[in-house]
Design a protein around this motif. Structure first.
Motif, PDB file in Angstrom:
ATOM      1  N   LEU A   1       5.009  -6.923   2.579  1.00  0.00           N
ATOM      2  CA  LEU A   1       4.128  -5.772   2.124  1.00  0.00           C
ATOM      3  C   LEU A   1       3.545  -5.401   3.405  1.00  0.00           C
ATOM      4  O   LEU A   1       3.328  -5.958   4.454  1.00  0.00           O
ATOM      5  CB  LEU A   1       3.150  -6.390   1.361  1.00  0.00           C
TER       6      LEU A   1
ATOM      7  N   SER B   1      -0.550  -3.565  -4.375  1.00  0.00           N
ATOM      8  CA  SER B   1       0.860  -3.306  -4.179  1.00  0.00           C
ATOM      9  C   SER B   1       1.165  -2.161  -5.168  1.00  0.00           C
ATOM     10  O   SER B   1       1.818  -1.524  -4.685  1.00  0.00           O
ATOM     11  CB  SER B   1       1.737  -4.422  -4.671  1.00  0.00           C
TER      12      SER B   1
ATOM     13  N   GLU C   1       2.252   0.214  -2.152  1.00  0.00           N
ATOM     14  CA  GLU C   1       3.944  -0.030  -1.810  1.00  0.00           C
ATOM     15  C   GLU C   1       4.517   1.102  -2.595  1.00  0.00           C
ATOM     16  O   GLU C   1       4.423   1.345  -3.708  1.00  0.00           O
ATOM     17  CB  GLU C   1       4.200  -1.336  -2.403  1.00  0.00           C
TER      18      GLU C   1
END
Length: 413
Positions: free
Chosen positions: A202, A240, A244
């Motif tokens: 990540l 995330s 992301e």
């Protein structure tokens, strides 16, 4: 026999008289009743009227009068194609001669634009470059507009806004209100979250944001130690989704928790964290400030990685949670510059960070002491991570001696 076309209505036609021949016309099958037919130039109503983009702004069309036929005079209509074209050309030529003395819509709009431009140039103040507004010793680091990812045009406003938001996310000493959670438990949780970030590959922004969400959630509610890992994994899940491009799925987080929690518990914790934070998870993190400050110092990648290593070590320590993100990033960079013997805190760094060297010296000393303690710490996730060749093995660099650090920091005062 051809099949009947869809959506076509029958057209009514007159029956021919007996003994009279009728020319058969081609009937368009797509012509529907009530649809306006396009008029030809030879029709009594005239051809299709052309219109400018802004409409009829002038009265030019009122000066054009159609020619009236005299009583008893027949108009000879030739059926040839060339004759209709020549008649249309004559009509256009007559209309052009009548409107030569009028102002067209395009000319009117162009004149209005010219007048507005002259008025704006007279009343508006002269444009001032950013270099003229900066102090003489400060460099304009946003003048390069070749890199689209740097957002040079808006970078100054973006980081000014992030510094304003820091005041909204000041953390209290929340560990006092937690009856079942200690500082050591929090450090173990953050050490595990670092491993999760490394295994899932990540972004570092995801790790920093998830740690911030854990702290703000624990500052808003009392939690039990059995739910601490659930809080950490859920925070990584939310971060995330925020940071992301392709975040891990929910089953991945259940797997890394060794199936200690059920899917329903993870979803319920996600909703609870977002509600406790009022869905405002755009929390300023030091990692973003660190990249910008390194650009001000023209630091290479190895120096920036050393500053990131120092900054990531502070995530595990509860004593640093009350420090602002911008001040933490500036202190980590200053310590990295001193460890690499690359100079001190310049006027450019002070201008863009908003922190002077005197404000950073106490925190820099604490960070250097942290590097000394980490050599004997049982939490090894960050140190092992930055001991790799990918990160230039910056974790193996020795910290500065306290007396030497006092000497080099005295020059900054």
């Amino acid at each position: 026999m051809m099949p009947t076309l869809r959506h076509a209505r029958p057209v009514a036609s007159k029956l021919p008289r007996p003994g009279k021949t009728v020319a058969v016309e081609n009937v368009r099958p797509d012509k529907e009743e009530g649809v306006q037919v396009k008029r030809s130039p030879s029709s009594p109503q005239g051809g299709v009227k052309k219109r400018s983009a802004f409409g009829d702004l002038t009265n030019a069309h009122k000066n054009i009068h159609p020619q009236k036929k005299k009583d008893g005079q027949k108009v000879a209509v030739k059926k040839t194609k060339n004759a209709s074209q020549s008649g249309t050309a004559k009509n256009n030529e007559l209309n052009l001669k009548k409107t030569l003395k009028t102002i067209t819509a395009e000319e009117l709009v162009s004149e209005v634009v010219k007048e507005e431009r002259l008025i704006t140039e007279e009343t508006s103040p002269p444009k001032v470059c950013l270099e003229q507004l900066l102090p003489p010793d400060v460099e304009d680091i946003d003048q390069d507009s070749e890199d689209p990812f740097s957002s040079s045009e808006y970078a100054l406003d973006i980081f000014s806004y992030m510094r304003e938001r820091e005041e909204k996310f000041v953390l209290p000493n929340y560990i006092e209100m937690q009856d079942d959670i200690t500082k050591e438990m929090r450090s173990i949780l953050i050490d595990w979250m670092v491993e999760v970030q490394e295994n899932f590959e990540l972004n570092h922004e995801t790790l920093y944001l998830s740690v911030k969400m854990v702290d703000h959630y624990l500052a808003a509610t009392v939690a039990m130690r059995e739910k601490l890992q659930l809080i950490g994994s859920t925070a990584v899940l939310i971060a995330s989704k925020f940071e992301e491009r392709c975040p891990p799925c929910l089953d991945d987080f259940l797997y890394i928790c060794d199936d200690a929690y059920r899917r329903e518990e993870l979803v319920a914790m996600e909703m609870e964290i977002l509600q406790k934070l009022n869905f405002d998870i755009n929390i300023p993190i030091p990692y973003r400030f660190l990249r910008r400050y390194a650009k001000c110092a023209h630091a290479n990648m190895e120096t920036l990685t050393l500053a990131r290593y120092i900054c990531e070590l502070t995530l595990q320590e509860y004593d640093f949670v009350q420090e602002s993100a911008s001040k933490m990033a500036a202190s980590c960079l200053l310590l990295a510059l001193k460890m690499k013997c690359l100079g001190g805190w310049t006027a450019t760094l002070q201008y863009y960070s908003g922190h002077s060297a005197n404000d950073l010296i106490p925190l820099v000393k604490r960070l250097n002491f942290l590097l000394t303690e980490q050599a004997n710490s049982k939490l090894t996730a960050v140190r092992n991570k930055y001991s790799h060749k990918v990160f230039f093995q910056v974790a193996k660099l020795p910290p500065l001696d306290l007396l030497m650090l006092d000497t080099v920091l005295t020059k900054e005062q």
